[in-house]
Design an enzyme around this catalytic site. Sequence first.
Site, PDB file in Angstrom:
ATOM      1  N   HIS A   1     -27.433  61.192 -66.063  1.00 22.12           N
ATOM      2  CA  HIS A   1     -26.898  62.501 -66.556  1.00 22.12           C
ATOM      3  C   HIS A   1     -27.819  63.298 -66.398  1.00 22.12           C
ATOM      4  O   HIS A   1     -27.897  64.310 -67.668  1.00 22.12           O
ATOM      5  CB  HIS A   1     -26.325  62.426 -67.782  1.00 22.12           C
TER       6      HIS A   1
ATOM      7  N   SER B   1     -44.440  81.982 -49.119  1.00 22.59           N
ATOM      8  CA  SER B   1     -43.378  83.061 -49.203  1.00 22.59           C
ATOM      9  C   SER B   1     -43.831  84.597 -48.708  1.00 22.59           C
ATOM     10  O   SER B   1     -45.040  84.637 -48.661  1.00 22.59           O
ATOM     11  CB  SER B   1     -43.173  83.123 -50.857  1.00 22.59           C
TER      12      SER B   1
END
Lengths: 422, 422, 422, 422
Positions: free
Chosen positions: D150, D270
């Site tokens: 989870h 980037s």
Amino acid sequence: LKLWDKGKKLDGLIERFTVGDDPELDMELLRYDCTASIAHAKTLERAGILTNDEVARLTGVILEAQEQGLVITREQEDIHTALEEFLVAKLGDLGKKIHTGRSRNDQVMADMQLWARDRLQELSHALVNVCEGLNGFSRSHPAAMAGYTHMQRAMPSSLQLLIGSYIESLFDDLEILLAVYVINNRNPLGSAAGYGTNLGLDRDYTAHLLGFEGSRNCIYVQARAKHMATLFFPLCSIMKTLDRVASDILLFTMGEFRYFSLPDEFTTGSSIMPQKKNYDLLELIRANSPVLHSLAHRLDMLGMRLPSGYHRDFQLTKGAVMEAFAITGLSLSIIERIFAHLEVNEATMKESMTPEIFATDRAYELVREGVPFRTAYRQAAESLSSLEVPEDILAGREILQFSDFSEEIRALRERLRLLFAS
Amino acid sequence: LKLWDKGKKLDGLIERFTVGDDPELDMELLRYDCTASIAHAKTLERAGILTNDEVARLTGVILEAQEQGLVITREQEDIHTALEEFLVAKLGDLGKKIHTGRSRNDQVMADMQLWARDRLQELSHALVNVCEGLNGFSRSHPAAMAGYTHMQRAMPSSLQLLIGSYIESLFDDLEILLAVYVINNRNPLGSAAGYGTNLGLDRDYTAHLLGFEGSRNCIYVQARAKHMATLFFPLCSIMKTLDRVASDILLFTMGEFRYFSLPDEFTTGSSIMPQKKNYDLLELIRANSPVLHSLAHRLDMLGMRLPSGYHRDFQLTKGAVMEAFAITGLSLSIIERIFAHLEVNEATMKESMTPEIFATDRAYELVREGVPFRTAYRQAAESLSSLEVPEDILAGREILQFSDFSEEIRALRERLRLLFAS
Amino acid sequence: LKLWDKGKKLDGLIERFTVGDDPELDMELLRYDCTASIAHAKTLERAGILTNDEVARLTGVILEAQEQGLVITREQEDIHTALEEFLVAKLGDLGKKIHTGRSRNDQVMADMQLWARDRLQELSHALVNVCEGLNGFSRSHPAAMAGYTHMQRAMPSSLQLLIGSYIESLFDDLEILLAVYVINNRNPLGSAAGYGTNLGLDRDYTAHLLGFEGSRNCIYVQARAKHMATLFFPLCSIMKTLDRVASDILLFTMGEFRYFSLPDEFTTGSSIMPQKKNYDLLELIRANSPVLHSLAHRLDMLGMRLPSGYHRDFQLTKGAVMEAFAITGLSLSIIERIFAHLEVNEATMKESMTPEIFATDRAYELVREGVPFRTAYRQAAESLSSLEVPEDILAGREILQFSDFSEEIRALRERLRLLFAS
Amino acid sequence: LKLWDKGKKLDGLIERFTVGDDPELDMELLRYDCTASIAHAKTLERAGILTNDEVARLTGVILEAQEQGLVITREQEDIHTALEEFLVAKLGDLGKKIHTGRSRNDQVMADMQLWARDRLQELSHALVNVCEGLNGFSRSHPAAMAGYTHMQRAMPSSLQLLIGSYIESLFDDLEILLAVYVINNRNPLGSAAGYGTNLGLDRDYTAHLLGFEGSRNCIYVQARAKHMATLFFPLCSIMKTLDRVASDILLFTMGEFRYFSLPDEFTTGSSIMPQKKNYDLLELIRANSPVLHSLAHRLDMLGMRLPSGYHRDFQLTKGAVMEAFAITGLSLSIIERIFAHLEVNEATMKESMTPEIFATDRAYELVREGVPFRTAYRQAAESLSSLEVPEDILAGREILQFSDFSEEIRALRERLRLLFAS
């Protein structure tokens, strides 16, 4: 109480959302949860956690639950909680010991894999039965008919060649099914929440008790969306075959063809048009292919981009898998029934064999006289109007005659027997 | 008896297969079938087929059925048969007149379109409510945090910018929803089986009675899979938004982040691990996107390659559409509830703002000193170790502050009021 | 050099894998990258980062690049790098300033949204042209024919009713398209990597320069998979319409129907069967619906379960979107061409109107005599053999006559003119 | 000239639409078309249609074509036409004989099946290589780490357990692949357009020459969409495995985890943020799962609702299959490369093992003292704050230690050798 209850009550809307339809779906899993629980108890005994007597008492009450059935309340969420609570109610502290060394994560996988194993076996038998039905149908229906390409009459063909194509398609589907059967047959128990325990459980022993071939890596057990998606391979394959069968019959029962028809008890009518006789059941077979494939796509998506380990997303695989097996099984039954009653109109089939579909044969005649095929092709194209339907359509075409699959079917039955017995 | 009964009993397996789950699903359509039936009766009156008195009596019994509810037997198949039989039982021959000039084909479409109109209205309001909740949450949670690209901390960002992105996403979803609302709102009645009747029914009158904007071409009415697939556009769009919301929260509630948390009554536990606090409800939101999209894919496929006119395949669209609206509506409710209780940990958010995410700002400092950006970029890359978190993170970044959507939300509410009133 | 070059060379296999087919795809984006770059430069001027003169020089060279075209090397990866390098080569340090305040993230979105805006406009015009062609075809082909349900002849229908159903279907598709047009028309620039800058860029000014209606939330700009998936709504809708058109024609050109045919220059042959005349182009229209929908499913999946912010996964949306618009545009052109040459065989159409499809009319005759419909239905069912094809098939069925859509088409053209001019 | 040329020129737009990208795609099929053509020629000899000398001359020129390569013009459409024209150009009338007794329908299937056989073999080897790489990586990286459920830390786990889960997942994928290999390996030649010929061709002989295990039913050969969809089963399965691998690494390379990292030559930067180090290649692996699955969905849809026999729709399967194998093969290579360079940070992994993940162990301590598990669970839940990380994490957990798959890998290599040699 939920198994994980820690004294806080869940918000009502949230409970409804998280519990979903598990209480209903899990009814199908009761017997598998019982089987897996008994094997787990025996494994706990071997690890020295339960005594022989405790296992016997647990087993007794588990079998009692299996026999009488359990009602799963929404508060309980699932079959696993319902069974544990039943054991606690009957056995007190002993019932509280059953979940030692397991998690619902591996328990659900055990249930689903045992469930799927039974379903795959049933489906295999159903598939072979359909093949047998088709083979019998083929044997008793020698009928020439036009073969189509691009939705246009193309070449002389036969009903027996067509039926043979269905049978071979189902054989391939079974091949996939059996590979998936083997993949499914690996023990998930002992992996607990996905990372095992420190209790020294003998997973090979559990595997042996449950008829699995060895045990799966603990983390891999939890790749549930992938495991459930794998089960869809044979189902998709079968529905592709049945889609083609249904599409053929729907086309060939059109008023413009009338090659086939079905008795009235297999057709439906219209609420407005008194004359209508509709082949709904074939339309629904055809429509079940999209339904099945959309469930497969659901499984494909449910597993995407999740890191390893259990995620609640996986819970939503259960209903899809159950629906998918039901659809496929029911569709096979319907197809079997259809071919037991399908009426063949050999006269209209014969009429479909118009002269122009013998144009290629004409070119081949020229080839036999030594004309190169490409030249023969162009000559035949120029003399289409002189073509005639030959007396003996089958001449030189053994391919259009009955091809008996009895021997293959017998061998498949034997193969299933051996595989499923192991 | 089925509406098309002609004295032959359907094979049992075939009946089960063809009737499917319509008896259950159709319970939701009762009130719409009643509404449409009354409008149809009035249209029959205008065409001189029923008298004013007959319409009054039919209307009375139809409303009675609506109020008391009907039980649909499997023998009846659907709500349309159940209602007609109820009318016949109460009114004798008059009941047998109600189906004049209509078919179940246009009747189902009328029911589904009226049903969908209500659902689209509800969903619109629910969506705007979520936007309002998000806006309030945003207003009260000014918090700076790292913004991520490629799963890596990238730039200074804020919770308010993030929440704004959810709101704008929902606005777009509503735009699609409203276009679909308009498309859905066209009268199908009078098209009967898809080719109209020779009874001179005034379709514009029926449209007026039912609040539709004009009537659809008869054959186009029967492109049911397409119409139902169109309804999925806004649902898919909404679930894409909610998937992103859930994925964000699931990441940011991980122990490694702890930007958010939810109170215990919104989380679940583990059957084996005493310490676990699981965000199942967000996992289920996330998982509902695959479920929803798979239903959309089902609709895409159900309409493929079918020539014009009704096909029984279309019957399988109904359950998918109903499930899809339920999923989307419930998911919106859950999201609204979550944001009413989501706890924000501003401290951990602030800690996420590590120095290196100010590297671009450093390059811009150089730009302001006249260094061309590409050069500044390379210089900044070489001095990463000297970066520091600035005192005032928001300096020059109004974009990270609260952007109030109250005005847009008010305008949307008014737009919905006008559209739905018409 | 890549824009992000920091002196390390990328592994060869990795470069091939990450660059993908961007160099090819980006050729289509050159003019949009130029347009967006000029607007960005002007915005930088307004923010005091570039001088008026610098903007003029940048603009000049950008237009030069647009006019002469750029070759994108694999080393450059994409159009953005190629253009920046071109500017640097021509303008030195000034070229290095163009990327100030933007990221490829918002730049790609600007390019794609401008590109999509043009494509949506083209598609709108093409769609209306098809409607006009269909309307003309319908006007000149009054022809009665059988209408089908469940693949069986059902009721009297007409070619004009059928064509009308295509036109209305396209009208709906256009409605979705225009909603998507509005959603697409929001400025992404100024969002940079998804979190804005501290340079005080006036995003509204950029929006104004580029003809966008306002600016999008910075983070929402980066929900690229969703934005691209939204563009698919009208494309899927259109292809659903064309699938139905193609499926109709393919059925009705079968030798068993022969309602339609196409001249030889629109059909293909077989390599083996001299007589074949295949309607491949309609099969390919039909097949393009699966292709298109699978691309839509790809977009649905590409965005799933990703937290907010840019992910490289989104790069794979570009080719899918471009392919999808190309398929849809080409399919519309083909359909337009087909209806300009489709030959109608009114004789075979008329023959399809066999007596039994008038059974419902017979029931209505009884209804007019006062027999309740359900009783009339059963009586008609018993006298099917006495049915005859009536002299005047259209009596009482205005619905089967030409419905002129000229006015709607004119209004749509005006609506497009106004929307696209804004 | 096209093979089916009958003197009419195809409309330009139509030609572009129908030819599509076959000329490019077919370049990959040249060698398989040559192989199949030679086998076909020998079968024609056995049927008395070609002489031994003719076969020798044809074979010579076919091999010449294979060696020198062929250029496929758009006018020619495909490799089959290009090869036949080459033969005619070199051999005159003899070249015109090669297409005797075959159609492009069975020829394409022969090419594709031979092509797929080679690709499946390559993929098998690549997959086993990845397993070997993973096993070596695992052997040299004993490292404890938290296991997650989870999205939350749950239990003690290890890198070696995780890697084992990848290996077992690939083993399952291979199982599916090998079943598909067998299914694919059936001779399609001799089925011609789908209905055979009357030339008495010995299909078993052709099968023998080409290494196929027997021949397929003629009509079934033409269920091309199904056959191609079957090839996707292992590809989907593999990409599901790689998606999980990539999702794990992408999560665990986040700054908040730092369990893994990759050297600079495997990461990108980037255009705006100087500090960024992006794991694009893993994002692209992850993104290739949607791409692959969307191609599989395309195949699922392309075969839907088509009656038996060839349809041009099937032509669109070719590009999808080729793209899918390329994606999967490239992805496996990338994964192999990644694990050859992945850097493991054992320190951060160890830190992830926070005390609370030992809560279950605490419950088991109580169990060993005789406390029933469910009671122990609740007691452990109340004493979470006193938990500590134990000295020896692996105590009682052999499961977390290296599991050597060398023997299984060796056995698989042998199995492949035997299967592929036959």
